[in-house]
Scaffold this active site. Sequence first.
Site, PDB file in Angstrom:
ATOM      1  N   ASP A 167      -8.579   6.819   2.057  1.00  0.00           N
ATOM      2  CA  ASP A 167      -7.490   7.246   1.172  1.00  0.00           C
ATOM      3  C   ASP A 167      -6.952   8.598   1.639  1.00  0.00           C
ATOM      4  O   ASP A 167      -7.655   9.360   2.297  1.00  0.00           O
ATOM      5  CB  ASP A 167      -8.008   7.454  -0.257  1.00  0.00           C
ATOM      6  CG  ASP A 167      -8.337   6.146  -0.964  1.00  0.00           C
ATOM      7  OD1 ASP A 167      -8.198   5.078  -0.350  1.00  0.00           O
ATOM      8  OD2 ASP A 167      -8.741   6.218  -2.140  1.00  0.00           O
ATOM      9  N   ARG A 193      -2.009   2.552   6.208  1.00  0.00           N
ATOM     10  CA  ARG A 193      -1.592   2.000   4.909  1.00  0.00           C
ATOM     11  C   ARG A 193      -0.558   2.987   4.357  1.00  0.00           C
ATOM     12  O   ARG A 193      -0.883   4.136   4.071  1.00  0.00           O
ATOM     13  CB  ARG A 193      -2.794   1.906   3.965  1.00  0.00           C
ATOM     14  CG  ARG A 193      -2.442   1.374   2.591  1.00  0.00           C
ATOM     15  CD  ARG A 193      -3.683   1.240   1.738  1.00  0.00           C
ATOM     16  NE  ARG A 193      -4.088   2.502   1.178  1.00  0.00           N
ATOM     17  CZ  ARG A 193      -5.339   2.808   0.826  1.00  0.00           C
ATOM     18  NH1 ARG A 193      -6.317   1.958   1.000  1.00  0.00           N
ATOM     19  NH2 ARG A 193      -5.622   3.987   0.303  1.00  0.00           N
TER      20      ARG A 193
HETATM   21  P1  FDA Z   1       7.307   3.339  -7.483  1.00  0.00           P
HETATM   22  O1  FDA Z   1       6.502   4.429  -8.134  1.00  0.00           O
HETATM   23  O2  FDA Z   1       8.731   3.627  -7.179  1.00  0.00           O
HETATM   24  O3  FDA Z   1       7.166   2.056  -8.352  1.00  0.00           O
HETATM   25  C1  FDA Z   1       7.932   0.886  -8.131  1.00  0.00           C
HETATM   26  C2  FDA Z   1       7.755  -0.014  -9.338  1.00  0.00           C
HETATM   27  O4  FDA Z   1       6.393  -0.458  -9.405  1.00  0.00           O
HETATM   28  C3  FDA Z   1       7.970   0.725 -10.672  1.00  0.00           C
HETATM   29  O5  FDA Z   1       9.320   0.673 -11.051  1.00  0.00           O
HETATM   30  C4  FDA Z   1       7.085  -0.075 -11.605  1.00  0.00           C
HETATM   31  O6  FDA Z   1       7.713  -1.252 -12.023  1.00  0.00           O
HETATM   32  C5  FDA Z   1       5.918  -0.456 -10.741  1.00  0.00           C
HETATM   33  N1  FDA Z   1       4.836   0.558 -10.867  1.00  0.00           N
HETATM   34  C6  FDA Z   1       4.512   1.533  -9.968  1.00  0.00           C
HETATM   35  N2  FDA Z   1       3.452   2.244 -10.401  1.00  0.00           N
HETATM   36  C7  FDA Z   1       3.116   1.709 -11.605  1.00  0.00           C
HETATM   37  C8  FDA Z   1       2.110   2.012 -12.552  1.00  0.00           C
HETATM   38  N3  FDA Z   1       1.221   2.994 -12.377  1.00  0.00           N
HETATM   39  N4  FDA Z   1       2.063   1.257 -13.675  1.00  0.00           N
HETATM   40  C9  FDA Z   1       2.920   0.241 -13.887  1.00  0.00           C
HETATM   41  N5  FDA Z   1       3.908  -0.096 -13.020  1.00  0.00           N
HETATM   42  C10 FDA Z   1       3.998   0.631 -11.897  1.00  0.00           C
HETATM   43  N6  FDA Z   1      -1.565   7.302  -3.223  1.00  0.00           N
HETATM   44  C11 FDA Z   1      -2.084   8.362  -2.549  1.00  0.00           C
HETATM   45  O7  FDA Z   1      -1.579   9.473  -2.657  1.00  0.00           O
HETATM   46  N7  FDA Z   1      -3.171   8.169  -1.729  1.00  0.00           N
HETATM   47  C12 FDA Z   1      -3.742   6.950  -1.542  1.00  0.00           C
HETATM   48  O8  FDA Z   1      -4.724   6.814  -0.800  1.00  0.00           O
HETATM   49  C13 FDA Z   1      -3.165   5.831  -2.224  1.00  0.00           C
HETATM   50  N8  FDA Z   1      -3.659   4.562  -2.050  1.00  0.00           N
HETATM   51  C14 FDA Z   1      -2.988   3.486  -2.582  1.00  0.00           C
HETATM   52  C15 FDA Z   1      -3.364   2.196  -2.252  1.00  0.00           C
HETATM   53  C16 FDA Z   1      -2.646   1.108  -2.727  1.00  0.00           C
HETATM   54  C17 FDA Z   1      -3.061  -0.280  -2.350  1.00  0.00           C
HETATM   55  C18 FDA Z   1      -1.496   1.332  -3.553  1.00  0.00           C
HETATM   56  C19 FDA Z   1      -0.685   0.183  -4.053  1.00  0.00           C
HETATM   57  C20 FDA Z   1      -1.140   2.608  -3.895  1.00  0.00           C
HETATM   58  C21 FDA Z   1      -1.864   3.699  -3.436  1.00  0.00           C
HETATM   59  N9  FDA Z   1      -1.494   5.002  -3.762  1.00  0.00           N
HETATM   60  C22 FDA Z   1      -2.064   6.056  -3.087  1.00  0.00           C
HETATM   61  C23 FDA Z   1      -0.529   5.266  -4.862  1.00  0.00           C
HETATM   62  C24 FDA Z   1       0.892   5.460  -4.344  1.00  0.00           C
HETATM   63  O9  FDA Z   1       1.007   6.700  -3.664  1.00  0.00           O
HETATM   64  C25 FDA Z   1       1.930   5.427  -5.482  1.00  0.00           C
HETATM   65  O10 FDA Z   1       1.668   6.496  -6.351  1.00  0.00           O
HETATM   66  C26 FDA Z   1       1.955   4.149  -6.273  1.00  0.00           C
HETATM   67  O11 FDA Z   1       1.782   3.029  -5.468  1.00  0.00           O
HETATM   68  C27 FDA Z   1       3.310   3.999  -7.022  1.00  0.00           C
HETATM   69  O12 FDA Z   1       4.362   3.986  -6.090  1.00  0.00           O
HETATM   70  P2  FDA Z   1       5.156   2.662  -5.657  1.00  0.00           P
HETATM   71  O13 FDA Z   1       5.207   2.624  -4.181  1.00  0.00           O
HETATM   72  O14 FDA Z   1       4.581   1.471  -6.307  1.00  0.00           O
HETATM   73  O15 FDA Z   1       6.665   2.936  -6.095  1.00  0.00           O
END
Ligand code: FDA
Length: 317
Positions: free
Chosen positions: A139, A189
Amino acid sequence: MLRSLLLRASRSGVLEHQFRKRTFSHRALSRFMPGEDLESAMSAAEDLRDHGIGTVFTCLGEEVTDAGEADGVVAHYVDVLEKVDGRALDTQISVKPTQLGLALGTGHGNTTDGFAVTLRNLERLTRTAAAHDNFVWVDMEGSEYVDATVALVRDVRSRHENVGLCLQAYLRRTPADVEVLRDPPTRIRLVKGAYREPASVAFPRKRDVDAAYMRLAERMMNDDAFMQQAPPVFATHDTAILDALLALAASNRIPRENVQVSMLYGIRREAQLRLAASGITMRTLVSYGSAWYPWYVRRLAERPANLWFLVKSVVRS
Ligand code: FDA
């Protein structure tokens, strides 16, 4: 503003103490976690496997300040790798550097003790994973740890192929880190980023983060060497970004199964099922463990609308 407040709350020991005592918080948490114990994560993985979805396990915990505790984390993950193999699950692991010792000595991994302990622990996990034909993801945490984390992964990657690193699109430095990880080709990732960072190191506006994510993803998808030797994982729930990436994959003649996507347990489940059914390689990250408070509050910060679920849980308690 709300995101910033929540991210500050995620680091408050006083709030954590209050929050953990309430029954409503455990009910709200269950949306994002199948349970606190490994067995709950295993059952969730079996269910997802039946839908053609692989998994990644994370045992929650961070900022460990005692080397013995970090040893315990390693022992736990060794056990996980053995159990996963025993139950024929398609489950990788994802570990936080500060859970393996990077915060020891409070030098953010820049002191020799924290770095050396973490390197030894990550090496052991990666070697064990290789013996089980498995993979270790690292991570990415707050920006103060990025230099040390990149160095750790490059060190272990020079001896083992089965280790990959999470990079955060919101950091201004990430394009340079992507280039550093090309030699030797290291799996990335790609996420948007979940921590509270100053504007000097991370883009403050969401639209700039989204644009940075697309540029980085395009950079990787347009590079045959990357796609073939170290296929990236696009870890996002942003379906607009994923649609654009799938269109790019089609125009680059990249087979759908070579596009790898990861999402978190409990978020956009229908999209996860749909992507898996369409031939994309899909993995769900399943978190478990008792140290869930900072992780859970970061999930609230990602989508403040989640606070409503919390409020409903309070009302029902
Ligand atoms: P965005 O925040 O724009 O969300 C897009 C859409 O997804 C939203 O409109 C909503 O519908 C849905 N959504 C997103 N988050 C949601 C939530 N919490 N609850 C409900 N709906 C939600 N970060 C980091 O700093 N270090 C790391 O090591 C990791 N590792 C990691 C692994 C994996 C497999 C994932 C999926 C995510 C991470 N993250 C992470 C977290 C990442 O940085 C980020 O904060 C979240 O994925 C939310 O961002 P999105 O890319 O989904 O886009």
